[in-house]
Design a protein around this motif. Structure first.
Motif, PDB file in Angstrom:
ATOM      1  N   MET A   1     -13.034   2.548  28.598  1.00 18.11           N
ATOM      2  CA  MET A   1     -12.181   1.391  28.315  1.00 18.11           C
ATOM      3  C   MET A   1     -11.554   1.534  26.924  1.00 18.11           C
ATOM      4  N   ILE A   2     -10.249   1.281  26.834  1.00 21.58           N
ATOM      5  CA  ILE A   2      -9.562   1.381  25.552  1.00 21.58           C
ATOM      6  C   ILE A   2     -10.027   0.274  24.622  1.00 21.58           C
ATOM      7  N   ALA A   3     -10.254   0.619  23.361  1.00 24.41           N
ATOM      8  CA  ALA A   3     -10.738  -0.351  22.376  1.00 24.41           C
ATOM      9  C   ALA A   3      -9.742  -1.491  22.198  1.00 24.41           C
ATOM     10  N   GLU A   4     -10.266  -2.707  22.086  1.00 28.21           N
ATOM     11  CA  GLU A   4      -9.452  -3.894  21.858  1.00 28.21           C
ATOM     12  C   GLU A   4      -9.888  -4.563  20.565  1.00 28.21           C
ATOM     13  N   GLN A   5      -9.100  -5.529  20.129  1.00 31.87           N
ATOM     14  CA  GLN A   5      -9.476  -6.298  18.944  1.00 31.87           C
ATOM     15  C   GLN A   5      -9.082  -7.754  19.161  1.00 31.87           C
ATOM     16  N   SER A   6     -10.014  -8.648  18.932  1.00 31.98           N
ATOM     17  CA  SER A   6      -9.745 -10.069  19.114  1.00 31.98           C
ATOM     18  C   SER A   6      -9.028 -10.640  17.899  1.00 31.98           C
ATOM     19  N   ILE A   7      -8.462 -11.819  18.081  1.00 34.40           N
ATOM     20  CA  ILE A   7      -7.804 -12.501  16.967  1.00 34.40           C
ATOM     21  C   ILE A   7      -8.810 -12.792  15.860  1.00 34.40           C
ATOM     22  N   ALA A   8     -10.025 -13.163  16.251  1.00 34.46           N
ATOM     23  CA  ALA A   8     -11.064 -13.449  15.258  1.00 34.46           C
ATOM     24  C   ALA A   8     -11.409 -12.205  14.438  1.00 34.46           C
ATOM     25  N   GLN A   9     -11.480 -11.051  15.100  1.00 34.23           N
ATOM     26  CA  GLN A   9     -11.766  -9.806  14.384  1.00 34.23           C
ATOM     27  C   GLN A   9     -10.637  -9.452  13.429  1.00 34.23           C
ATOM     28  N   ARG A  10      -9.411  -9.662  13.863  1.00 33.83           N
ATOM     29  CA  ARG A  10      -8.260  -9.366  13.012  1.00 33.83           C
ATOM     30  C   ARG A  10      -8.229 -10.300  11.795  1.00 33.83           C
ATOM     31  N   THR A  11      -8.558 -11.560  12.029  1.00 29.86           N
ATOM     32  CA  THR A  11      -8.591 -12.522  10.929  1.00 29.86           C
ATOM     33  C   THR A  11      -9.671 -12.143   9.915  1.00 29.86           C
ATOM     34  N   ALA A  12     -10.823 -11.732  10.409  1.00 24.14           N
ATOM     35  CA  ALA A  12     -11.916 -11.319   9.518  1.00 24.14           C
ATOM     36  C   ALA A  12     -11.519 -10.093   8.705  1.00 24.14           C
ATOM     37  N   LEU A  13     -10.809  -9.169   9.340  1.00 29.16           N
ATOM     38  CA  LEU A  13     -10.369  -7.973   8.624  1.00 29.16           C
ATOM     39  C   LEU A  13      -9.344  -8.328   7.548  1.00 29.16           C
ATOM     40  N   CYS A  14      -8.428  -9.239   7.862  1.00 34.08           N
ATOM     41  CA  CYS A  14      -7.449  -9.681   6.860  1.00 34.08           C
ATOM     42  C   CYS A  14      -8.157 -10.296   5.655  1.00 34.08           C
ATOM     43  N   SER A  15      -9.204 -11.068   5.915  1.00 35.50           N
ATOM     44  CA  SER A  15      -9.978 -11.672   4.824  1.00 35.50           C
ATOM     45  C   SER A  15     -10.687 -10.601   3.998  1.00 35.50           C
ATOM     46  N   ALA A  16     -11.267  -9.608   4.678  1.00 35.69           N
ATOM     47  CA  ALA A  16     -11.971  -8.535   3.972  1.00 35.69           C
ATOM     48  C   ALA A  16     -11.009  -7.704   3.135  1.00 35.69           C
ATOM     49  N   MET A  17      -9.828  -7.409   3.689  1.00 35.63           N
ATOM     50  CA  MET A  17      -8.831  -6.652   2.934  1.00 35.63           C
ATOM     51  C   MET A  17      -8.318  -7.460   1.749  1.00 35.63           C
ATOM     52  N   SER A  18      -8.166  -8.757   1.929  1.00 37.15           N
ATOM     53  CA  SER A  18      -7.710  -9.612   0.829  1.00 37.15           C
ATOM     54  C   SER A  18      -8.698  -9.572  -0.329  1.00 37.15           C
ATOM     55  N   ALA A  19      -9.993  -9.581   0.002  1.00 38.22           N
ATOM     56  CA  ALA A  19     -11.028  -9.539  -1.021  1.00 38.22           C
ATOM     57  C   ALA A  19     -11.045  -8.213  -1.772  1.00 38.22           C
ATOM     58  N   ARG A  20     -10.500  -7.150  -1.141  1.00 41.14           N
ATOM     59  CA  ARG A  20     -10.471  -5.825  -1.765  1.00 41.14           C
ATOM     60  C   ARG A  20      -9.140  -5.522  -2.453  1.00 41.14           C
ATOM     61  N   LEU A  21      -8.176  -6.417  -2.344  1.00 39.93           N
ATOM     62  CA  LEU A  21      -6.827  -6.122  -2.831  1.00 39.93           C
ATOM     63  C   LEU A  21      -6.802  -5.807  -4.324  1.00 39.93           C
ATOM     64  N   PHE A  22      -7.533  -6.581  -5.121  1.00 38.10           N
ATOM     65  CA  PHE A  22      -7.575  -6.327  -6.559  1.00 38.10           C
ATOM     66  C   PHE A  22      -8.124  -4.932  -6.846  1.00 38.10           C
ATOM     67  N   ASP A  23      -9.190  -4.551  -6.144  1.00 39.01           N
ATOM     68  CA  ASP A  23      -9.805  -3.249  -6.370  1.00 39.01           C
ATOM     69  C   ASP A  23      -8.850  -2.105  -6.028  1.00 39.01           C
ATOM     70  N   VAL A  24      -8.212  -2.179  -4.855  1.00 39.24           N
ATOM     71  CA  VAL A  24      -7.340  -1.065  -4.470  1.00 39.24           C
ATOM     72  C   VAL A  24      -6.113  -0.996  -5.383  1.00 39.24           C
ATOM     73  N   ARG A  25      -5.662  -2.146  -5.836  1.00 37.76           N
ATOM     74  CA  ARG A  25      -4.512  -2.133  -6.761  1.00 37.76           C
ATOM     75  C   ARG A  25      -4.886  -1.463  -8.074  1.00 37.76           C
ATOM     76  N   ARG A  26      -6.055  -1.749  -8.591  1.00 41.50           N
ATOM     77  CA  ARG A  26      -6.491  -1.134  -9.840  1.00 41.50           C
ATOM     78  C   ARG A  26      -6.745   0.357  -9.659  1.00 41.50           C
ATOM     79  N   ILE A  27      -7.281   0.749  -8.523  1.00 37.99           N
ATOM     80  CA  ILE A  27      -7.519   2.174  -8.245  1.00 37.99           C
ATOM     81  C   ILE A  27      -6.198   2.944  -8.261  1.00 37.99           C
ATOM     82  N   MET A  28      -5.145   2.335  -7.715  1.00 41.28           N
ATOM     83  CA  MET A  28      -3.838   2.986  -7.679  1.00 41.28           C
ATOM     84  C   MET A  28      -3.072   2.845  -8.977  1.00 41.28           C
ATOM     85  N   GLY A  29      -3.590   2.047  -9.908  1.00 43.62           N
ATOM     86  CA  GLY A  29      -2.919   1.878 -11.195  1.00 43.62           C
ATOM     87  C   GLY A  29      -1.638   1.090 -11.102  1.00 43.62           C
ATOM     88  N   LEU A  30      -1.583   0.119 -10.199  1.00 41.35           N
ATOM     89  CA  LEU A  30      -0.377  -0.665  -9.988  1.00 41.35           C
ATOM     90  C   LEU A  30      -0.533  -2.072 -10.546  1.00 41.35           C
TER      91      LEU A  30
END
Length: 258
Positions: A1-30
């Motif tokens: 079966m092809i992998a799927e992703q629910s809206i709830a999973q996508r929302t959780a990932l957006c939240s996790a990425m948001s929490a990491r945004l400062f870190d990745v920006r500093r790593i890239m020196g931006l």
């Protein structure tokens, strides 16, 4: 079966990425303004996200992931932090639920050399980050390829639009040429395409991407001012990444990271 992703999973990932945004920006020196410019997000919005006031939308997350993909230290940081998870990459690469994703997003040598030799500027001057006009050119160049790119990936409009973070209705209208692509949407589409082998080959054989755009994403690390075209997590991270996300009862012997 092809992998799927629910809206709830996508929302959780957006939240996790948001929490990491400062870190990745500093790593890239931006700066906040620099990151916003490269992802099509306003500086004010970046500030709000970094302070937890709002979270990245799915489309904005795709644009940020494209920028991280072009900067190995930032991408390695995300892989090490398990954000995104293997489930998300499986979903974007349209793989079966029991398989680990491909984390090596490099171009074949022949395709890479052909791209660089064609787009290297006359006089071998260094490429500069693209101005607004170049971003607009990218959006206009990508728009007529949406339908064919989706066909190359062999997925439906429903799945492709969800992967890119905008509605199916909008995708239909864009494929018909009735609506333009915004820069953020274009970046999200490119992220989905670049982590799929067939998508990469389509983009580069048809010269949809511009060297100046890729050079800007990669912060021009090449001495000649040309993009590296090697978007991959460091191989040393693969062993740590794989066992964490193996399905219950799965074994390393039946799964691959490629």
């Amino acid at each position: 079966m092809i992998a799927e992703q629910s809206i709830a999973q996508r929302t959780a990932l957006c939240s996790a990425m948001s929490a990491r945004l400062f870190d990745v920006r500093r790593i890239m020196g931006l700066s906040q303004a620099n990151l916003g410019e490269l992802c099509g997000i306003t500086r004010t919005r970046v500030i709000q996200i970094e302070h937890g006031g709002v979270r990245l939308s799915p489309c904005q997350m795709g644009a940020v992931l494209l920028l991280c993909l072009a900067n190995r230290p930032a991408f390695d940081y995300l892989i090490r932090a398990k954000v995104p998870s293997a489930d998300y990459f499986r979903y974007l690469q349209n793989r079966e639920a029991g398989l680990l994703p491909d984390l090596s997003f490099s171009l074949p040598r022949g395709l890479r050399e052909g791209f660089l030799s064609t787009l290297k500027p006359a006089g071998s001057g260094k490429l500069v980050p693209p101005p607004k006009a170049e971003k607009q050119r990218l959006c206009e160049a990508l728009l007529p390829h949406l339908g064919a790119l989706r066909g190359t990936l062999r997925i439906s409009q429903d799945r492709f639009s969800a992967q890119c973070g905008f509605s199916r209705v909008r995708l239909i209208r864009m494929e018909k040429g009735e609506l333009p692509l915004t820069y953020t949407q274009a970046c999200a589409v490119l992220f989905v395409a670049l982590i799929n082998e067939r998508g990469r080959e389509y983009l580069f054989t048809r010269r949809v991407l511009d060297a100046r755009f890729l050079c800007a994403l990669e912060q021009c690390p090449h001495p000649d001012g040309l993009p590296l075209l090697d978007w991959a997590a460091h191989p040393s991270l693969f062993p740590d990444y794989a066992p964490y996300f193996l399905p219950a009862g799965g074994t390393d012997e039946t799964k691959t990271l490629q």
